[in-house]
Write an enzyme that holds these catalytic residues in place. Sequence first.
Site, mmCIF file in Angstrom:
data_model
loop_
_atom_site.group_PDB
_atom_site.id
_atom_site.type_symbol
_atom_site.label_atom_id
_atom_site.label_comp_id
_atom_site.label_asym_id
_atom_site.label_seq_id
_atom_site.Cartn_x
_atom_site.Cartn_y
_atom_site.Cartn_z
ATOM 1 C CG ASP A 153 -95.755 35.759 47.707
ATOM 2 O OD1 ASP A 153 -95.857 36.024 48.433
ATOM 3 O OD2 ASP A 153 -95.042 36.252 47.485
ATOM 4 C CE LYS B 111 -93.877 40.630 53.287
ATOM 5 N NZ LYS B 111 -94.432 40.797 51.499
ATOM 6 C CD GLN C 226 -95.459 43.917 48.982
ATOM 7 O OE1 GLN C 226 -94.662 42.663 49.747
ATOM 8 N NE2 GLN C 226 -96.489 43.204 49.184
HETATM 9 N N1 GUN Z 1 -99.579 41.765 48.853
HETATM 10 C C1 GUN Z 1 -100.168 41.964 50.087
HETATM 11 N N2 GUN Z 1 -99.490 40.431 50.970
HETATM 12 C C2 GUN Z 1 -98.639 40.019 49.731
HETATM 13 C C3 GUN Z 1 -98.094 38.825 50.078
HETATM 14 O O1 GUN Z 1 -98.396 37.382 51.049
HETATM 15 N N3 GUN Z 1 -97.261 38.431 49.445
HETATM 16 C C4 GUN Z 1 -96.517 39.380 48.174
HETATM 17 N N4 GUN Z 1 -95.595 39.081 47.795
HETATM 18 N N5 GUN Z 1 -97.518 40.724 47.563
HETATM 19 C C5 GUN Z 1 -98.398 41.288 48.631
#
Ligand code: GUN
Length: 305
Positions: A120, A53, A97
């Site tokens: 998100d 990311k 995350q």
């Molecule tokens: N862990 C797995 N997928 C995601 C996501 O889309 N966002 C976040 N913040 N954590 C994750």
Amino acid sequence: MSKTIDGNAAAADVLTRLKVAVKQLIAETGVVPSIAVVIVGEDPASKVYVASKGKTAKECGFYSTEHALPTQTTEEEVVALVEELNADPRIHGILVQLPLPDHIDSSRITQTIAPEKDVDGFHFINVGKLGTGELDTAFVPCTPAGSMLLIERVHGRDLSGLNALIVGRSNIVGKPMANLLLKANATVTIAHSRTKNLPELCRSADILVAAVGSPEMIKGEWIKPGVTVIDVGINRISAGSNGKSRLVGDVAYEEAATKAGAITPVPGGVGPMTIALLMANTLTAASRAAGRAVALELAVIDAWR
Ligand code: GUN
């Protein structure tokens, strides 16, 4: 043999258009989109996702910060960091995350993120806006949003008359996916671990979205010929006796690919789209902060409004 839906190519397409919009935003307003990513602990998969990311954010011309905290960080400390980021005008998007270590209440952390920075789309305000179709000011969760763009490549934007089955009822994928498919006029069913006759239900689907987190659970013989399969699962399984591993989806790809009309591979399907849509959401957050209601020329995203 079915057509493989190339998530890498689709994501590259989104990012190419996004980079043009980023340059335009910076040139016209001086605002540089920015994202802060918070990770707590040492989960290896999470570390890989977060690194990816951050790298993509930089490639898009964003300002990006990473806050890597040790496993023993307290819930109060994470809340304090999120509040600090909420108050920081340089930061437009915040992502914590998941999963977080067990001693931290993930829901509390998610709900601490300011809704206007919640790239998100997990905050109740954004969940509610998606559920009621208020997409002008919402953030749509990245994986379902990316999956919709892949479906759009096959079927266009109007899914009238098509049966969509989502296997999995998570807040991150299954439920928001259902809302997006409904908005596109599909007839939507959500199946889960307590559903009876899953193979039969799968056979009735024109669009099958697998989001259960169970390696190769959906078998080729469950699939109606010609179906579009979107495999959201990313499962690491051992490959051979030498300690090696490989990634597989929730769908038995080799079997399913012989019958499906179109199918996403794992890796290289939904995964790259999730990151691309996170970048799009960050640009949206920055554009709104700069006083622009509509963020971008990403027509695909406009289509959901
Ligand atoms: N862990 C797995 N997928 C995601 C996501 O889309 N966002 C976040 N913040 N954590 C994750």
